[in-house]
Design an enzyme around this catalytic site. Structure first.
Site, PDB file in Angstrom:
ATOM      1  N   HIS A  19      -6.350  -5.487 -10.333  1.00 40.32           N
ATOM      2  CA  HIS A  19      -5.729  -6.542  -9.549  1.00 40.32           C
ATOM      3  C   HIS A  19      -5.514  -7.801 -10.375  1.00 40.32           C
ATOM      4  O   HIS A  19      -4.765  -8.694  -9.975  1.00 40.32           O
ATOM      5  CB  HIS A  19      -6.570  -6.856  -8.311  1.00 40.32           C
ATOM      6  CG  HIS A  19      -6.636  -5.723  -7.336  1.00 40.32           C
ATOM      7  ND1 HIS A  19      -7.581  -4.713  -7.440  1.00 40.32           N
ATOM      8  CD2 HIS A  19      -5.885  -5.418  -6.253  1.00 40.32           C
ATOM      9  CE1 HIS A  19      -7.396  -3.846  -6.455  1.00 40.32           C
ATOM     10  NE2 HIS A  19      -6.377  -4.249  -5.722  1.00 40.32           N
ATOM     11  N   GLU A  28       0.810  -1.215   0.000  1.00 39.23           N
ATOM     12  CA  GLU A  28       0.000   0.000   0.000  1.00 39.23           C
ATOM     13  C   GLU A  28       0.848   1.271   0.000  1.00 39.23           C
ATOM     14  O   GLU A  28       0.555   2.237  -0.705  1.00 39.23           O
ATOM     15  CB  GLU A  28      -0.952   0.002   1.198  1.00 39.23           C
ATOM     16  CG  GLU A  28      -1.967  -1.137   1.197  1.00 39.23           C
ATOM     17  CD  GLU A  28      -2.849  -1.149  -0.049  1.00 39.23           C
ATOM     18  OE1 GLU A  28      -2.912  -0.129  -0.760  1.00 39.23           O
ATOM     19  OE2 GLU A  28      -3.454  -2.188  -0.318  1.00 39.23           O
TER      20      GLU A  28
END
Length: 808
Positions: free
Chosen positions: A460, A373
């Site tokens: 993703h 992240e």
């Protein structure tokens, strides 16, 4: 003996004279056409031709925040000259986003653009200059000329706002979404520049993640041109990092989770709220958490630990000072929402946020979550890859790649590095990982190879080919076992690729991201731009350069520049086994010539042998030590291929008790860098400072400027031993005059635990033997690491020699 500062090498991190004219001498540069998949091979080879030899200083320079800001300020002062040299239109202006500088003085200046005062989305570019200021190339997000027929929108801001709200609802936005006031922009990422409105819709996504959906609409027709979600999310392992050392600050009689050694990163408890910072974690005795996920403080420990390892990974590997490379810390928030099964990075708060998982039972505060992240923040502050289409897949893969890099860097025995994403979360309920880098399609949604439909997938899943590229580039194709995990990576063309090692693969991706990629980079452009970076690092046409090109072909992007012939042996991982315990390792090899392979090996530990027809190394080691093993495979045409790795045999792990001895390989450095991983120049046999014995020693720091050196080696203390003692000889020489303040420090770590610290306050007239009890490491394989960190002035040298880790 007093050691003088190492001025010869200090110049590598000094600010180049004349940086204020960084953009002043740009020649005319033609705007290149956007990269296409079909042309990527030819354009990459052509672009790299100017760099037939690698640049010795192609890796990033280790700059202090002040030095970095000086570069940025110099670039800002030259934007008008740069715009003129680039032949930009009269209404166009350049805005400096960042400047990267290599160790050899080359400078890479990243610009965004405005048009008559309007922000240009997709108009970013990177100008590359050598140390003398000559321009060596320009990477552009678009090659289109920036002109508009009119600057008067036919469609109102209100219509753009309404479309943005309906787009958010169609994408699953929850009730309560609010659209901010649209801003007028120029949309250049889609080819022909258009006048447009950009609207940001707030609120929440369907899983409870905050929403900052950006919707770009055509100001002439009202049609949607583009949309992307600015709050970037991902899932990682909810794991326990064990006992770790974290940075804290004492305030009055209490401690808080603020790490002042890493920019002042702080960790907050949202206590299941969804807004604000929350409450700063505090503690009375500086002993945090209890390892239980249901204890609020434990998640704070893991979040702080993940942030510090991510900071250290970027700082110690690439010299990057924080997410934005400006020394500024992000902050972390734990316990977001209720049963929130995710974590996210948000640029608007420059912060990292973690949910507590299903039933608030498993906080997602994991090493690779933090690395993944927070790397979204690095991407945002460098290439700014659009979070949609192929560039979005590359954005997401970048976070997987560097999240994996952080996990390997931390070398935490509770969560060893691997090429699996989310392997401990059990999100599928069957113990399987969330994503697989060696064969992404194993997750049921990701793609192994590039195709023209890739850009239409969720980011993703479109990240799969880039993840696959990174694995293949790191480890090579075929079946193998790495760190106890079995992998089997295929290729698009069914031809093998050998890999160049994980450190090289990470260095290539970081250099490409920070110096080459733009907001619109797609897979074809990523190949072209990474080959330009590979030419700088290893030379165009070199074996490593060709492996990079062939690995892109192995995921379906472009063609091979060379077809493998003969025999390829898949690189085995370094091995560690115990005396008296049976061991085996299957060697993998392939031949393009056909026929039966035969195998041989040299340097095998006593008691081991290799099957000549099977390639299986097996047996029971009979003596301790570290060997350099070379395995060779030969085909029916007598073509051969080889691979070399180390095999360490430690004391007995069985019922025979502990074999007393010393387990550090090359403990006095007399074999140079063998068995050690070290910063450039650390392992040294110069006459400037003598070794304790022999010719070699380790020399950390001594520059008189902000600098970090590291020295490390993986060691094992057998579980059957009852004692482990580290000894080494240390000489500290310093120009610091303070008798109370530790300005320059040497830390000693066993895994992630700091076991000793020395500083300029420990200055000595010669070598002094140091002793550290490492009994806490019995039964563990861990990284023994020495880190020297020097501040901005007055040199301190740490000389290290004759190390030993005695077990008994």
């Amino acid at each position: 003996m007093r050691i003088t500062p190492r001025t010869a090498r200090a110049a590598a991190v000094a600010l180049i004279a004349g940086a204020a004219t960084v953009a002043a001498a740009l020649p005319a540069v033609a705007s290149p056409a956007p990269a296409t998949l079909a042309s990527s091979t030819a354009s990459a080879v052509s672009a790299a031709a100017a760099h037939a030899q690698p640049r010795a200083g192609a890796l990033p320079a280790d700059l202090s925040p002040a030095q970095h800001e000086a570069l940025v300020a110099a670039a800002r002062s030259g934007t008008d000259a740069a715009a003129e040299a680039l032949h930009l239109g009269a209404k166009e202006k350049l805005v400096v986003k960042d400047v990267m500088k290599d160790a050899d003085g080359s400078v890479h200046t990243r610009y965004e653009r405005t048009y008559d005062g309007l922000p240009v989305l997709g108009g970013d570019l990177v100008v590359h200059q050598d140390a003398a200021g000559a321009t060596t190339g320009v990477d552009r997000a678009t090659g289109a000329a920036l002109t508009l027929a009119t600057e008067q929108p036919a469609k109102s801001a209100a219509s753009a706002q309404a479309l943005a709200l309906s787009t958010a609802k169609a994408q699953g936005g929850k009730a309560g979404a609010e659209a901010g006031a649209p801003r007028e922009v120029v949309w250049a990422a889609g080819g022909v520049p258009k006048l447009a409105w950009e609207t940001v819709v707030g609120g929440f996504q369907d899983d409870g993640t905050p929403s900052k959906l950006h919707v770009v609409t055509d100001a002439a027709t009202g049609a949607k041109l583009y949309s992307y979600q600015a709050v970037e999310t991902g899932v990682g392992n909810s794991e326990y990092s064990g006992q770790v050392t974290i940075g804290t600050t004492k305030s009055g009689s209490t401690y808080n989770l603020t790490d002042n050694t890493r920019g002042g990163h702080s960790t907050y408890n949202l206590n299941h709220g969804t807004s604000g910072k929350g409450t700063l974690f505090t503690d009375a005795d500086d002993t945090w958490g209890d390892g239980n996920g249901s204890t609020a403080q434990t998640a704070g420990v893991d979040a702080a630990y993940g942030a510090q390892e991510t900071w250290d990974f970027y700082k110690n590997t690439y010299g990057r000072n924080g997410i934005a490379n400006d020394g500024r810390a992000a902050y972390s928030r734990a316990h977001y929402g209720n049963s929130y099964v995710n974590a996210f990075w948000d640029d608007s708060c420059f912060c990292m946020t973690y949910g507590d998982g299903s039933g608030n039972a498993h906080p997602l505060t994991a090493l690779d979550v933090a690395g993944h992240e927070m790397s979204h923040g690095v991407t945002s502050n460098s290439a700014g890859l659009n979070y949609s289409g192929e560039s979005g897949g590359l954005n997401e893969a970048t976070s997987d790649i560097f999240g994996t890099g952080v996990e390997f860097y931390a070398n935490n025995a509770s969560d060893p590095g691997d090429y699996l994403i989310g392997e401990k979360i059990d999100i599928n309920g069957d113990g399987s990982p969330l994503r697989y880098m060696d064969k992404p399609s194993k997750d049921g949604g990701s793609k192994d190879y590039w195709s023209s439909s890739l850009g239409g997938l969720d980011v993703h899943y479109s990240s799969g080919p880039a993840n696959h590229f990174f694995y293949l580039l790191s480890e090579g194709s075929g079946a193998k076992v790495i760190g106890g995990v079995s992998y089997n990576s295929p290729t698009y063309d069914n031809l093998p690729v050998p890999g160049i090692g994980r450190a090289n693969a990470l260095a290539l991706w970081y250099k490409s991201l920070t110096e080459r990629f733009t907001s619109t980079t797609n897979y074809a452009a990523a190949r072209t731009q990474s080959l330009q970076a590979a030419a700088d690092l290893w030379g165009a046409g070199s074996a490593t350069y060709n492996t990079v090109a062939n690995t892109w072909a192995a995921i379906g992007v472009g063609s091979r520049v060379s077809t493998p012939s003969g025999v390829t042996v898949t690189q085995p991982a370094n091995q560690s086994t115990q005396v008296g315990t049976a061991a085996s390792l299957q060697i993998q090899a392939s031949s393009t010539n056909g026929g039966t392979l035969t195998y041989s090996a040299t340097g095998l530990p006593a008691g081991l042998s290799i099957g000549s027809t099977t390639g299986l190394i097996s047996g029971t080691p009979t003596a301790t030590g570290t060997s350099s093993v070379t395995v060779t495979a030969k085909d029916s045409t007598n073509a051969t291929g080889s691979a070399t790795f180390t095999w360490t045999v430690t004391g007995s792990g069985g019922g025979g008790g502990c074999t007393a001895g010393q387990v550090v390989a090359n403990p006095g450095f007399e074999s140079g860098a063998t068995s050690w991983t070290a910063s450039t120049g650390v392992i040294d046999n110069s006459s400037d400072a003598p070794a304790h014995s022999g010719s070699y020693k380790a020399w950390l720091d001594g520059y008189g400027t902000t600098h970090t050196d590291t020295l490390s080696q993986s060691v094992t203390v057998p579980a059957t031993c009852t004692s482990a003692t580290l000894t080494f000889y240390l000489e500290v020489s310093t120009e610091e005059t303070s008798t109370t303040t530790a300005y320059d420090k040497l830390t000693v770590q066993a895994g992630s635990t700091t076991v000793a610290t020395y500083s300029n306050l420990n200055a000595s007239s010669g070598y002094v033997q140091k002793t550290v009890n490492l009994s806490s490491q019995i039964g563990k394989t861990f990284t023994l690491k020495f880190t020297g960190a020097e501040d901005s002035s007055l040199a301190t040298s740490f000389l290290l020699d004759d190390t030993a880790l005695n077990v008994g």
